[in-house]
Design a protein around this motif. Sequence first.
Motif, mmCIF file in Angstrom:
data_model
loop_
_atom_site.group_PDB
_atom_site.id
_atom_site.type_symbol
_atom_site.label_atom_id
_atom_site.label_comp_id
_atom_site.label_asym_id
_atom_site.label_seq_id
_atom_site.Cartn_x
_atom_site.Cartn_y
_atom_site.Cartn_z
ATOM 1 N N ALA A 71 0.839 -1.216 -0.117
ATOM 2 C CA ALA A 71 -0.077 0.020 0.146
ATOM 3 C C ALA A 71 0.721 1.094 -0.021
ATOM 4 O O ALA A 71 1.988 1.254 0.663
ATOM 5 N N VAL A 72 0.711 2.225 -1.057
ATOM 6 C CA VAL A 72 1.282 3.516 -0.986
ATOM 7 C C VAL A 72 0.372 4.669 -0.810
ATOM 8 O O VAL A 72 -0.408 4.767 -1.648
ATOM 9 N N PRO A 73 0.660 5.371 -0.063
ATOM 10 C CA PRO A 73 -0.038 6.498 0.152
ATOM 11 C C PRO A 73 0.441 7.874 -0.662
ATOM 12 O O PRO A 73 1.394 7.877 -1.052
ATOM 13 N N ILE A 74 -0.588 8.544 -1.210
ATOM 14 C CA ILE A 74 -0.689 9.574 -1.953
ATOM 15 C C ILE A 74 -1.221 10.714 -1.047
ATOM 16 O O ILE A 74 -2.561 10.817 -1.164
ATOM 17 N N SER A 75 -0.576 11.522 -0.171
ATOM 18 C CA SER A 75 -1.195 12.264 0.839
ATOM 19 C C SER A 75 -0.910 13.636 0.372
ATOM 20 O O SER A 75 0.040 14.156 -0.284
ATOM 21 N N ILE A 104 6.849 15.007 -9.076
ATOM 22 C CA ILE A 104 7.459 13.619 -9.387
ATOM 23 C C ILE A 104 8.230 13.141 -8.008
ATOM 24 O O ILE A 104 8.663 13.833 -7.569
ATOM 25 N N SER A 105 7.615 11.807 -7.899
ATOM 26 C CA SER A 105 7.985 11.224 -6.361
ATOM 27 C C SER A 105 8.527 9.975 -6.756
ATOM 28 O O SER A 105 7.683 9.137 -7.507
ATOM 29 N N LEU A 147 8.013 2.070 -8.485
ATOM 30 C CA LEU A 147 6.902 2.999 -8.800
ATOM 31 C C LEU A 147 7.455 4.481 -8.547
ATOM 32 O O LEU A 147 7.896 4.798 -7.839
ATOM 33 N N GLU A 148 6.969 5.142 -9.747
ATOM 34 C CA GLU A 148 7.288 6.647 -9.794
ATOM 35 C C GLU A 148 5.754 7.218 -9.974
ATOM 36 O O GLU A 148 4.841 6.715 -10.550
ATOM 37 N N SER A 196 4.229 15.544 0.043
ATOM 38 C CA SER A 196 3.039 16.301 -0.071
ATOM 39 C C SER A 196 2.929 16.321 -1.531
ATOM 40 O O SER A 196 3.633 16.557 -2.209
ATOM 41 N N PHE A 197 1.706 15.680 -2.184
ATOM 42 C CA PHE A 197 1.162 15.683 -3.512
ATOM 43 C C PHE A 197 0.409 16.808 -3.746
ATOM 44 O O PHE A 197 -0.141 16.549 -4.959
#
Length: 199
Positions: A71-75, A104-105, A147-148, A196-197
């Motif tokens: 599980a990958v958060p995008i917060s 870009i993360s 994963l990018e 932070s996205f």
Amino acid sequence: MSGKISAYDAHGDQRKVRMKRRIFSELGGFVVYEPALLARYLDEHGLASGDVLAYFTQTEHGGAVTEEGIAVPISGVRSDYYDFAVTVGEASEEIFAQNEAKIISRGWVFHSSGTLKIAGIGYFKDMSCISEQNSLSFRVKRGRYRLEILGGYRGTNFSGAPTPLGDTSILSDTPVFHLRLTPSAEPKFSGDLETSFYF
């Protein structure tokens, strides 16, 4: 509307996966996850019922599932509807033109047993509320991936192809996340959980 698009061609080769309909950033974010692996993790650790979001934000379990690629958060995402694209492969399709991505993360890991799912992070307070209407599902070949995560705005359909029935064309003011997966036998996690996205 099923919204499901296969990541395989007739010969079983993995191919690019296109844009999906938009979903809302519940509680200011999303979770990219592998449903079967997450369910197994929650069951093995006695976390299968209750507020999974609290488990992940208040205990070491959040870091563990992220580092394992479950599980990958995008917060830190602004409240809005977002379109998502998932591409797979060393030379995967670029969604954004040069310098067009606002975020870009890199350094994330994803472990697939066949599915990549995306839901608003708020639904992890009660995962029984996650449905086909408020989440997205992509078929992704089994394996491990680097994963990018790229975010920005895109004014045309991904790949310039006609919009498939049931999918939504992207307007110039629609925020978009591009999840770019690259197969890797042993991907190394180096993602920043404080990212932070917001864009």
